[in-house]
Design a protein around this motif. Structure first.
Motif, PDB file in Angstrom:
ATOM      1  N   SER A   1      24.814 -47.540 -20.500  1.00 20.73           N
ATOM      2  CA  SER A   1      24.583 -46.857 -19.214  1.00 20.73           C
ATOM      3  C   SER A   1      25.662 -47.219 -18.202  1.00 20.73           C
ATOM      4  O   SER A   1      26.144 -46.355 -17.463  1.00 20.73           O
ATOM      5  N   LEU A   2      26.046 -48.490 -18.168  1.00 24.48           N
ATOM      6  CA  LEU A   2      27.132 -48.908 -17.261  1.00 24.48           C
ATOM      7  C   LEU A   2      28.454 -48.249 -17.638  1.00 24.48           C
ATOM      8  O   LEU A   2      29.242 -47.881 -16.758  1.00 24.48           O
ATOM      9  N   SER A   3      28.697 -48.109 -18.928  1.00 28.14           N
ATOM     10  CA  SER A   3      29.918 -47.442 -19.377  1.00 28.14           C
ATOM     11  C   SER A   3      29.945 -45.998 -18.894  1.00 28.14           C
ATOM     12  O   SER A   3      30.970 -45.513 -18.390  1.00 28.14           O
ATOM     13  N   LEU A   4      28.828 -45.317 -19.018  1.00 28.11           N
ATOM     14  CA  LEU A   4      28.717 -43.943 -18.510  1.00 28.11           C
ATOM     15  C   LEU A   4      28.946 -43.910 -16.997  1.00 28.11           C
ATOM     16  O   LEU A   4      29.727 -43.097 -16.497  1.00 28.11           O
ATOM     17  N   LEU A   5      28.313 -44.807 -16.281  1.00 29.98           N
ATOM     18  CA  LEU A   5      28.447 -44.862 -14.825  1.00 29.98           C
ATOM     19  C   LEU A   5      29.891 -45.105 -14.401  1.00 29.98           C
ATOM     20  O   LEU A   5      30.438 -44.384 -13.558  1.00 29.98           O
ATOM     21  N   HIS A   6      30.535 -46.107 -14.988  1.00 31.17           N
ATOM     22  CA  HIS A   6      31.930 -46.406 -14.639  1.00 31.17           C
ATOM     23  C   HIS A   6      32.855 -45.242 -14.989  1.00 31.17           C
ATOM     24  O   HIS A   6      33.793 -44.945 -14.249  1.00 31.17           O
ATOM     25  N   GLY A   7      32.585 -44.589 -16.109  1.00 28.47           N
ATOM     26  CA  GLY A   7      33.398 -43.437 -16.491  1.00 28.47           C
ATOM     27  C   GLY A   7      33.275 -42.299 -15.493  1.00 28.47           C
ATOM     28  O   GLY A   7      34.267 -41.678 -15.109  1.00 28.47           O
ATOM     29  N   LEU A   8      32.054 -42.016 -15.055  1.00 25.26           N
ATOM     30  CA  LEU A   8      31.857 -40.955 -14.068  1.00 25.26           C
ATOM     31  C   LEU A   8      32.522 -41.303 -12.740  1.00 25.26           C
ATOM     32  O   LEU A   8      33.155 -40.444 -12.100  1.00 25.26           O
ATOM     33  N   ARG A   9      32.396 -42.548 -12.312  1.00 29.95           N
ATOM     34  CA  ARG A   9      33.059 -42.974 -11.069  1.00 29.95           C
ATOM     35  C   ARG A   9      34.574 -42.799 -11.177  1.00 29.95           C
ATOM     36  O   ARG A   9      35.220 -42.297 -10.249  1.00 29.95           O
ATOM     37  N   PHE A  10      35.133 -43.244 -12.289  1.00 27.69           N
ATOM     38  CA  PHE A  10      36.574 -43.128 -12.525  1.00 27.69           C
ATOM     39  C   PHE A  10      36.989 -41.658 -12.507  1.00 27.69           C
ATOM     40  O   PHE A  10      37.974 -41.290 -11.850  1.00 27.69           O
TER      41      PHE A  10
END
Length: 196
Positions: A93-102
Motif C-alpha cells: 500500500s505504501l508503494s502504491l501511495l508513494h508511486g501516486l505521489r511521485f
C-alpha cells in the motif's frame, strides 16, 4: 525394493488394470504454464507498476515503482527504503501511495496502475476498507485525469519487484526521470523484449 523399482511396479500394475478395463485409460497431455509479461498501457497513458519487499530479519521494507509509456520506455522510477518492520500489505500500500505521489509531482496525470497484490488493487473500488494509507490513495486518485488499477501476476511486475528488492540495499531513496543508472533501463529492456 528400492523407490525406483516400486515406481516401476506401480506403473506396470496401472498399465495392466487399464488394459483389462478395470480403470479408465488416462490420456497424458502436457500443460505448460503461460508466461505473464508486462503489457504496455493504452496510447497517451503511462503504466505505473508498484511492488513492495520485506526483509523481516533486519526489519526493513522496500518500495519499488516504475513508470513506462506505451513503447515500454522508462519515464520514471523509484526505490525507497523503509527502516521499519511492516506487514506486507502495508508495504504494498505504501508503494502504491508513494508511486501516486511521485506521478502527480512530476505531472504523470493519465496512468494505469498495476500491482501484484490483489487486495491492494481491489481497494481502488472497495469503499469499506479502512486505513489511512488507502484513504490517501483514494484521495490522490481523484487528482489524476485518468487513473485505473489492475492486478497483474508477479511475472508481469518484475521491474517494480526488482526496484523494491534494490530498496532493501540502499539507505536513501532512489528517484529518476527517464535518465539514471543503467540497471533500471536494462531491467525495463529485458522485461519489454519478452513481450515483443
Amino acid at each position: 525394493m528400492g523407490l525406483g523399482e516400486l515406481f516401476q511396479v506401480a506403473f506396470d500394475w496401472q498399465f495392466e488394470f487399464e488394459k483389462v478395463g478395470l480403470i479408465p485409460q488416462k490420456t497424458m497431455t502436457a500443460t505448460f504454464p503461460t508466461r505473464v509479461n508486462w503489457k504496455p498501457p493504452h496510447e497517451r497513458r503511462l503504466k505505473m507498476n508498484f511492488d513492495g519487499a520485506c526483509d523481516l530479519k533486519n526489519g526493513l521494507s522496500g518500495l519499488g515503482v516504475i513508470f513506462r509509456d506505451s513503447q515500454g520506455v522508462m519515464k520514471g522510477a523509484m526505490a525507497v527504503p523503509q527502516v521499519r518492520k511492516l506487514p506486507s500489505r502495508s508495504v504494498e500500500s505504501l508503494s502504491l501511495l508513494h508511486g501516486l505521489r511521485f506521478g502527480l509531482h512530476v505531472g504523470f496525470l493519465s496512468i494505469e496502475v498495476e500491482g501484484d497484490t490483489l487486495s491492494v488493487i481491489n481497494s481502488f473500488d472497495d469503499l469499506s476498507y479502512e486505513g489511512h494509507i488507502i484513504d490517501e490513495v483514494k484521495s490522490l486518485v481523484q487528482s489524476f485525469n485518468s487513473c485505473s488499477g489492475h492486478f497483474v501476476k508477479r511475472e508481469g511486475n518484475g521491474v517494480a519487484h526488482r526496484l523494491a528488492k534494490e530498496a532493501l540495499k540502499i539507505s536513501q531513496p532512489f528517484l529518476c526521470l527517464e535518465s539514471g543508472p543503467d540497471w533500471p533501463h536494462q531491467c525495463v529492456n529485458m522485461d519489454f523484449q519478452c513481450e515483443v
